[in-house]
Design an enzyme around this catalytic site. Structure first.
Site, PDB file in Angstrom:
ATOM      1  N   ARG A 240      47.967   4.617  23.205  1.00  0.00           N
ATOM      2  CA  ARG A 240      47.713   6.019  22.852  1.00  0.00           C
ATOM      3  C   ARG A 240      48.545   6.337  21.612  1.00  0.00           C
ATOM      4  O   ARG A 240      49.710   5.923  21.499  1.00  0.00           O
ATOM      5  CB  ARG A 240      48.114   6.969  23.994  1.00  0.00           C
ATOM      6  CG  ARG A 240      47.119   7.001  25.159  1.00  0.00           C
ATOM      7  CD  ARG A 240      45.757   7.579  24.757  1.00  0.00           C
ATOM      8  NE  ARG A 240      44.799   7.594  25.861  1.00  0.00           N
ATOM      9  CZ  ARG A 240      43.915   6.650  26.136  1.00  0.00           C
ATOM     10  NH1 ARG A 240      43.859   5.565  25.371  1.00  0.00           N
ATOM     11  NH2 ARG A 240      43.076   6.774  27.136  1.00  0.00           N
ATOM     12  N   ASP A 264      44.951   1.018  16.745  1.00  0.00           N
ATOM     13  CA  ASP A 264      43.618   1.389  17.231  1.00  0.00           C
ATOM     14  C   ASP A 264      43.609   2.846  17.671  1.00  0.00           C
ATOM     15  O   ASP A 264      42.557   3.396  17.991  1.00  0.00           O
ATOM     16  CB  ASP A 264      43.214   0.488  18.413  1.00  0.00           C
ATOM     17  CG  ASP A 264      41.783   0.756  18.865  1.00  0.00           C
ATOM     18  OD1 ASP A 264      40.885   0.733  18.004  1.00  0.00           O
ATOM     19  OD2 ASP A 264      41.568   1.026  20.063  1.00  0.00           O
ATOM     20  N   GLU A 269      44.275  11.645  16.307  1.00  0.00           N
ATOM     21  CA  GLU A 269      42.942  11.046  16.169  1.00  0.00           C
ATOM     22  C   GLU A 269      41.800  11.959  16.590  1.00  0.00           C
ATOM     23  O   GLU A 269      40.676  11.812  16.111  1.00  0.00           O
ATOM     24  CB  GLU A 269      42.857   9.732  16.961  1.00  0.00           C
ATOM     25  CG  GLU A 269      42.875   9.920  18.477  1.00  0.00           C
ATOM     26  CD  GLU A 269      42.705   8.603  19.239  1.00  0.00           C
ATOM     27  OE1 GLU A 269      43.438   7.656  18.946  1.00  0.00           O
ATOM     28  OE2 GLU A 269      41.845   8.554  20.136  1.00  0.00           O
ATOM     29  N   HIS A 301      39.881   3.748  17.645  1.00  0.00           N
ATOM     30  CA  HIS A 301      39.841   3.717  19.116  1.00  0.00           C
ATOM     31  C   HIS A 301      38.620   2.922  19.583  1.00  0.00           C
ATOM     32  O   HIS A 301      37.820   3.401  20.389  1.00  0.00           O
ATOM     33  CB  HIS A 301      39.821   5.142  19.684  1.00  0.00           C
ATOM     34  CG  HIS A 301      40.454   5.233  21.045  1.00  0.00           C
ATOM     35  ND1 HIS A 301      41.359   6.195  21.395  1.00  0.00           N
ATOM     36  CD2 HIS A 301      40.316   4.457  22.154  1.00  0.00           C
ATOM     37  CE1 HIS A 301      41.736   6.021  22.648  1.00  0.00           C
ATOM     38  NE2 HIS A 301      41.119   4.961  23.133  1.00  0.00           N
ATOM     39  N   ALA A 303      38.955  -0.386  20.732  1.00  0.00           N
ATOM     40  CA  ALA A 303      39.355  -1.579  21.498  1.00  0.00           C
ATOM     41  C   ALA A 303      38.511  -1.757  22.752  1.00  0.00           C
ATOM     42  O   ALA A 303      38.238  -2.874  23.175  1.00  0.00           O
ATOM     43  CB  ALA A 303      40.834  -1.501  21.856  1.00  0.00           C
TER      44      ALA A 303
HETATM   45  P1  NAI Z   1      47.892  -0.036  33.794  1.00  0.00           P
HETATM   46  O1  NAI Z   1      48.072   1.225  34.549  1.00  0.00           O
HETATM   47  O2  NAI Z   1      47.247  -1.205  34.474  1.00  0.00           O
HETATM   48  O3  NAI Z   1      49.298  -0.529  33.214  1.00  0.00           O
HETATM   49  C1  NAI Z   1      50.207   0.313  32.578  1.00  0.00           C
HETATM   50  C2  NAI Z   1      51.586  -0.299  32.715  1.00  0.00           C
HETATM   51  O4  NAI Z   1      52.491   0.513  31.978  1.00  0.00           O
HETATM   52  C3  NAI Z   1      52.090  -0.339  34.167  1.00  0.00           C
HETATM   53  O5  NAI Z   1      52.593  -1.621  34.450  1.00  0.00           O
HETATM   54  C4  NAI Z   1      53.177   0.714  34.201  1.00  0.00           C
HETATM   55  O6  NAI Z   1      54.223   0.404  35.110  1.00  0.00           O
HETATM   56  C5  NAI Z   1      53.672   0.681  32.766  1.00  0.00           C
HETATM   57  N1  NAI Z   1      54.366   1.888  32.347  1.00  0.00           N
HETATM   58  C6  NAI Z   1      54.188   3.169  32.757  1.00  0.00           C
HETATM   59  N2  NAI Z   1      55.035   4.000  32.117  1.00  0.00           N
HETATM   60  C7  NAI Z   1      55.754   3.216  31.275  1.00  0.00           C
HETATM   61  C8  NAI Z   1      56.792   3.479  30.342  1.00  0.00           C
HETATM   62  N3  NAI Z   1      57.244   4.722  30.148  1.00  0.00           N
HETATM   63  N4  NAI Z   1      57.316   2.437  29.657  1.00  0.00           N
HETATM   64  C9  NAI Z   1      56.857   1.169  29.863  1.00  0.00           C
HETATM   65  N5  NAI Z   1      55.884   0.870  30.734  1.00  0.00           N
HETATM   66  C10 NAI Z   1      55.339   1.873  31.430  1.00  0.00           C
HETATM   67  O7  NAI Z   1      47.078   0.380  32.494  1.00  0.00           O
HETATM   68  P2  NAI Z   1      46.161  -0.555  31.577  1.00  0.00           P
HETATM   69  O8  NAI Z   1      44.771  -0.617  32.136  1.00  0.00           O
HETATM   70  O9  NAI Z   1      46.870  -1.828  31.304  1.00  0.00           O
HETATM   71  O10 NAI Z   1      46.073   0.325  30.247  1.00  0.00           O
HETATM   72  C11 NAI Z   1      47.219   0.569  29.448  1.00  0.00           C
HETATM   73  C12 NAI Z   1      46.904   1.674  28.447  1.00  0.00           C
HETATM   74  O11 NAI Z   1      45.923   1.210  27.531  1.00  0.00           O
HETATM   75  C13 NAI Z   1      46.244   2.927  29.066  1.00  0.00           C
HETATM   76  O12 NAI Z   1      47.222   3.813  29.579  1.00  0.00           O
HETATM   77  C14 NAI Z   1      45.514   3.532  27.910  1.00  0.00           C
HETATM   78  O13 NAI Z   1      46.360   4.463  27.274  1.00  0.00           O
HETATM   79  C15 NAI Z   1      45.266   2.341  26.966  1.00  0.00           C
HETATM   80  N6  NAI Z   1      43.851   2.026  26.806  1.00  0.00           N
HETATM   81  C16 NAI Z   1      43.346   1.998  25.536  1.00  0.00           C
HETATM   82  C17 NAI Z   1      42.030   1.691  25.308  1.00  0.00           C
HETATM   83  C18 NAI Z   1      41.466   1.601  23.923  1.00  0.00           C
HETATM   84  O14 NAI Z   1      40.243   1.534  23.742  1.00  0.00           O
HETATM   85  N7  NAI Z   1      42.293   1.573  22.886  1.00  0.00           N
HETATM   86  C19 NAI Z   1      41.105   1.436  26.431  1.00  0.00           C
HETATM   87  C20 NAI Z   1      41.751   1.433  27.733  1.00  0.00           C
HETATM   88  C21 NAI Z   1      43.076   1.738  27.893  1.00  0.00           C
END
Ligand code: NAI
Length: 353
Positions: A240, A264, A269, A301, A303
């Site tokens: 994000r 990305d 944005e 955005h 990805a």
């Molecule tokens: P997830 O929920 O599986 O993993 C997120 C990880 O971040 C967890 O292990 C959690 O413990 C950790 N976390 C939470 N707060 C934190 C902090 N303050 N510092 C460090 N780690 C922390 O989520 P997933 O599916 O891996 O997605 C991650 C991020 O990717 C999403 O939150 C979303 O913002 C972004 N995303 C971007 C996309 C794009 O098209 N660019 C598409 C899908 C997701």
């Protein structure tokens, strides 16, 4: 009429920020016409919320605005469910929505899509593919200025080791990179080498962000944290935009501290991404300056944008809506208290409140 069977009412869904590819994937998933989906090209905002009048649910994406005011308007218009067709929900005032309106999301649709895009950005940047592509299109076959570096043996710091972060770690290991990671909630027995955030900042040649955006980690990459990073560090952000203070990033690039940035996502944005501004003057000076840098790559955005992900997004979103209206609960519901399962009822009754 005698013998006639009353057809069940179709669930009406107001679909905001609809793009061509959204329509195609949702129309395919809804090919039996189970749902009455009304597609609106406009984003959901305070002024467009009234378009949802008469519907049962809204379907929204990352740049739709779900502020307290919008939530009130939606509820006033009879909306019972907010169905996010994405994983992140930082654009929803979930604290305000708590006990008022239910929210469902698509927690995972293709973590591979995002992890692979992060690696695509990294390779493009370090091997100068973005520059080579333009040169050879103009029959310029000079190699000057295209020197890259091997990823093999480099240290990469991965922030957030959830679904996407872990797949990205596996990809990096395949390249022979030394992976270190930071997560607020480290996974036990995962084989991942966790270090404190400060150590990750200081030791990494490349840093990739894969954590959600929260109030706590907004601008986690700022002037102070950039100062702790290695000279020439490469930053990747597919999570994000507001995880990075873009002005501090620009300063770090101008000061030659940051070697490259692969973005990305961008904190402002929502005003520009997903739209064609090629014939307009872009007002955002920070974005314009970042894009003008030879060592910055911006994708808008995208990805998530693979065939597999779009199909999973459509299928899961519609099944979330079906589940909610049929069973009055949904396994993919989220709420303000979800992260603190003791007070979220989901663990007991499969409904957040
Ligand atoms: P997830 O929920 O599986 O993993 C997120 C990880 O971040 C967890 O292990 C959690 O413990 C950790 N976390 C939470 N707060 C934190 C902090 N303050 N510092 C460090 N780690 C922390 O989520 P997933 O599916 O891996 O997605 C991650 C991020 O990717 C999403 O939150 C979303 O913002 C972004 N995303 C971007 C996309 C794009 O098209 N660019 C598409 C899908 C997701």
């Amino acid at each position: 009429m005698e013998g006639s069977v009353e057809k069940p009412m179709k669930i009406k869904v107001a679909f905001f920020d609809a793009k061509e590819y959204d329509r195609a994937s949702f129309e395919k998933s809804n090919s039996d016409g189970e749902f009455d989906i009304r597609f609106f090209e406009t984003r959901l905002t305070e002024t467009t919320a009234k378009l949802a009048e008469g519907c049962d649910a809204v379907c929204v994406f990352v740049n739709d605005i779900l502020s307290a005011e919008v939530i009130d308007q939606l509820m006033g218009n009879g909306i019972k469910l907010i169905a996010l067709r994405c994983a992140g929900y930082n654009n929803v005032d979930i604290e305000y929505a708590y006990r008022k309106i239910h929210i469902v999301r698509v927690p995972a649709y293709s973590p591979y899509a995002v992890a692979e895009h992060a690696m695509a950005l990294l390779l493009t940047s370090v091997r100068r593919i973005h520059k080579a592509f333009i040169r050879t299109k103009e029959f310029n076959f000079s190699l000057n200025g295209l020197t890259g570096f091997d990823l093999h043996g480099r240290t990469i710091g991965v922030v957030g080791t959830g679904r996407i972060g872990r797949i990205f770690i596996d990809i990096c290991r395949g390249f022979g990179m030394n992976v270190i990671a930071y997560d607020k909630f480290p996974a036990g027995e995962s084989g991942i080498t966790y270090v404190p955030l400060g150590e990750l900042l200081e030791k990494s040649d490349i840093i990739s962000l894969h954590c959600p955006l929260t109030e706590e980690n907004r601008h986690m990459v700022n002037a102070d944290t950039i100062a702790r990073m290695k000279q020439g560090v490469v930053l990747i952000n597919t999570s994000r935009g507001a995880l990075i203070d873009s002005v501090a990033l620009l300063d770090g690039i101008k000061a030659r501290k940051i070697g490259a940035a692969c973005l990305d996502v961008y904190e402002e944005e929502s005003d520009v991404f997903f739209h064609d501004f090629s014939e307009n003057i872009v007002d955002d000076d920070t974005l314009a300056r970042l894009i003008s840098m030879p060592n910055v790559i911006v994708t808008s955005h995208q990805a998530f944008l693979t065939e597999e992900a779009l199909s999973n997004i459509a299928d899961t979103t519609l099944s979330n809506i079906r589940e909610y209206f049929q069973y009055n609960r949904c396994g993919n519901e989220i709420c303000y208290k979800c992260e603190n399962s003791a007070s979220c009822l989901q663990s007991h009754v499969a409904k957040c409140f």
